[in-house]
Enzyme design. Structure first.
Site, PDB file in Angstrom:
ATOM      1  N   LYS A  50       0.842  -1.206   0.000  1.00  0.00           N
ATOM      2  CA  LYS A  50       0.000   0.000   0.000  1.00  0.00           C
ATOM      3  C   LYS A  50       0.877   1.257   0.000  1.00  0.00           C
ATOM      4  O   LYS A  50       0.629   2.203  -0.749  1.00  0.00           O
ATOM      5  CB  LYS A  50      -0.941  -0.004   1.215  1.00  0.00           C
ATOM      6  CG  LYS A  50      -2.082  -1.000   1.056  1.00  0.00           C
ATOM      7  CD  LYS A  50      -2.882  -1.202   2.327  1.00  0.00           C
ATOM      8  CE  LYS A  50      -3.875  -2.354   2.128  1.00  0.00           C
ATOM      9  NZ  LYS A  50      -4.516  -2.807   3.355  1.00  0.00           N
ATOM     10  N   GLN A  94      -5.093  -1.958   9.620  1.00  0.00           N
ATOM     11  CA  GLN A  94      -4.803  -3.270   9.043  1.00  0.00           C
ATOM     12  C   GLN A  94      -5.317  -4.352   9.995  1.00  0.00           C
ATOM     13  O   GLN A  94      -4.940  -4.384  11.159  1.00  0.00           O
ATOM     14  CB  GLN A  94      -3.286  -3.397   8.816  1.00  0.00           C
ATOM     15  CG  GLN A  94      -2.877  -4.584   7.998  1.00  0.00           C
ATOM     16  CD  GLN A  94      -3.361  -4.515   6.538  1.00  0.00           C
ATOM     17  OE1 GLN A  94      -3.321  -3.469   5.900  1.00  0.00           O
ATOM     18  NE2 GLN A  94      -3.840  -5.635   6.031  1.00  0.00           N
ATOM     19  N   ASP A 117     -11.538   2.799   3.980  1.00  0.00           N
ATOM     20  CA  ASP A 117     -11.837   1.378   3.811  1.00  0.00           C
ATOM     21  C   ASP A 117     -13.339   1.167   3.665  1.00  0.00           C
ATOM     22  O   ASP A 117     -13.786   0.066   3.339  1.00  0.00           O
ATOM     23  CB  ASP A 117     -11.346   0.579   5.031  1.00  0.00           C
ATOM     24  CG  ASP A 117     -10.100  -0.236   4.712  1.00  0.00           C
ATOM     25  OD1 ASP A 117      -9.843  -0.493   3.517  1.00  0.00           O
ATOM     26  OD2 ASP A 117      -9.390  -0.612   5.665  1.00  0.00           O
TER      27      ASP A 117
END
Ligand code: NDP
Length: 290
Positions: A50, A94, A117
């Site tokens: 990422k 995460q 997200d």
């Protein structure tokens, strides 16, 4: 049969965002904050990918790495600081988190405006109401693939296999919305579904996100089906230098010959997830006036 090339679609999407980024007169780049707790080799790989993608396309990516022992309260305070920090446009955490930290609490602490997200209940609610929202990255990436290949969805029977909060559930909502891609008649299958092949054999579009290696076989699908394989599994393979290969939830060799479109693993859905994460971060950056 046509292979859906997620790698090239994601590069196309990111190059387009990068161009738009350069045409904006802002004094800073979009900034994605990635929170990670503890040590997980797989998570580290995803986080590094990422950050590298951020750098490649003119974004700033910062890792906030906390020890496994961090308390829930301290982690929530750190997220609040990032919510208040005007130079951060997107925040992701995460997963997985250590057992003593509530995933729901963490997700609900991220400001919905920075929730790139798309997991916050506010964004899920907006998505369900077909209002402008930050879409969860993997389902959002699948919509981009369907759009790119101009795959017809209206009136089709779409079978989504899996109902997780990050893939299956939002995917089934998105495919049933009154928009394109969407307007499908959706069946959502899960581990308690009986006679899965009855549904898959009657599907025009299959989105497989069960996390079960090669669950969907050629005899379970009809001719002309569109297949989106979300699953990623590492299996040993002595012929590879690395000693393993990646497979999906779909048995590619038997399903591909019957499909009109199919995503490979790797190189299908995977690259789209990061692309949509950056797309969401770009959008929150555009909204910010600082
Ligand atoms: P989860 O394990 O959270 O969810 C799996 C879902 O599949 C559950 O709803 C489960 O049902 C259902 N399921 C399990 N077994 C069966 C079965 N035999 N038949 C029908 N349904 C079944 O997984 P995720 O949604 O997080 O991920 C799914 C897969 O996608 C994984 O392989 C993951 O690695 C991959 N993935 C890939 C991404 C990418 O970028 N390409 C991103 C995210 C995930 P129940 O609810 O009843 O338990």
């Amino acid at each position: 049969m046509k292979i859906i090339d997620g790698k090239s679609v994601s590069e196309h999407l990111l190059a387009d965002i990068s161009l738009k980024l350069q045409s904006q007169k802002k004094n800073r780049s979009p900034h994605l904050a990635i929170i990670m707790v503890g040590k997980h080799p797989a998570s580290e790989t995803y986080v590094n990918a990422k950050i590298k993608t951020c750098e490649k396309y003119g974004f700033k990516g910062t890792l906030y790495h906390f020890p496994e022992t961090i308390t829930e309260k301290k982690l929530l305070d750190e997220i609040q600081k990032l919510n208040d920090y005007h130079e951060v446009d997107g925040i992701i955490v995460q997963l997985p988190l250590p057992k003593h930290i509530s995933e729901n609490q963490v997700i609900e602490t991220i400001s919905p405006q920075k929730d790139v997200d798309g997991f916050h209940p506010v964004n899920i609610g907006k998505m369900a109401k077909n209002l402008p929202a930050l879409l969860p990255a993997t389902p959002g990436g699948i919509l981009e693939l369907l759009k790119f290949y101009q795959i017809e969805t209206a009136g089709k029977h779409c079978v989504v296999i899996g109902r997780s909060n990050i893939v299956g559930f939002p995917m089934s909502i998105l495919m049933g919305r009154n928009s394109y891609p969407g307007n499908c008649t959706v069946t959502m299958c899960h581990s308690k579904t009986q006679n899965l092949e009855f549904y898959t054999q009657n599907a025009d579009i299959i989105i497989a996100a069960a996390g079960q290696p090669e669950l969907i076989k050629g005899n379970m699908v009809k001719e002309g089906v569109v297949v989106i394989d979300v699953g990623i599994h590492r299996v040993p393979d002595k012929t590879k230098k690395s000693g393993f290969k990646l497979i999906g939830d779909v048995e590619f060799d038997t399903v591909a010959p019957k499909s009109s479109f199919i995503t490979p693993v790797p190189g299908g859905v995977g690259p789209m997830t990061i692309a949509v994460l950056l797309k969401n971060t770009f959008e929150t950056w555009l909204q910010s006036n600082k």
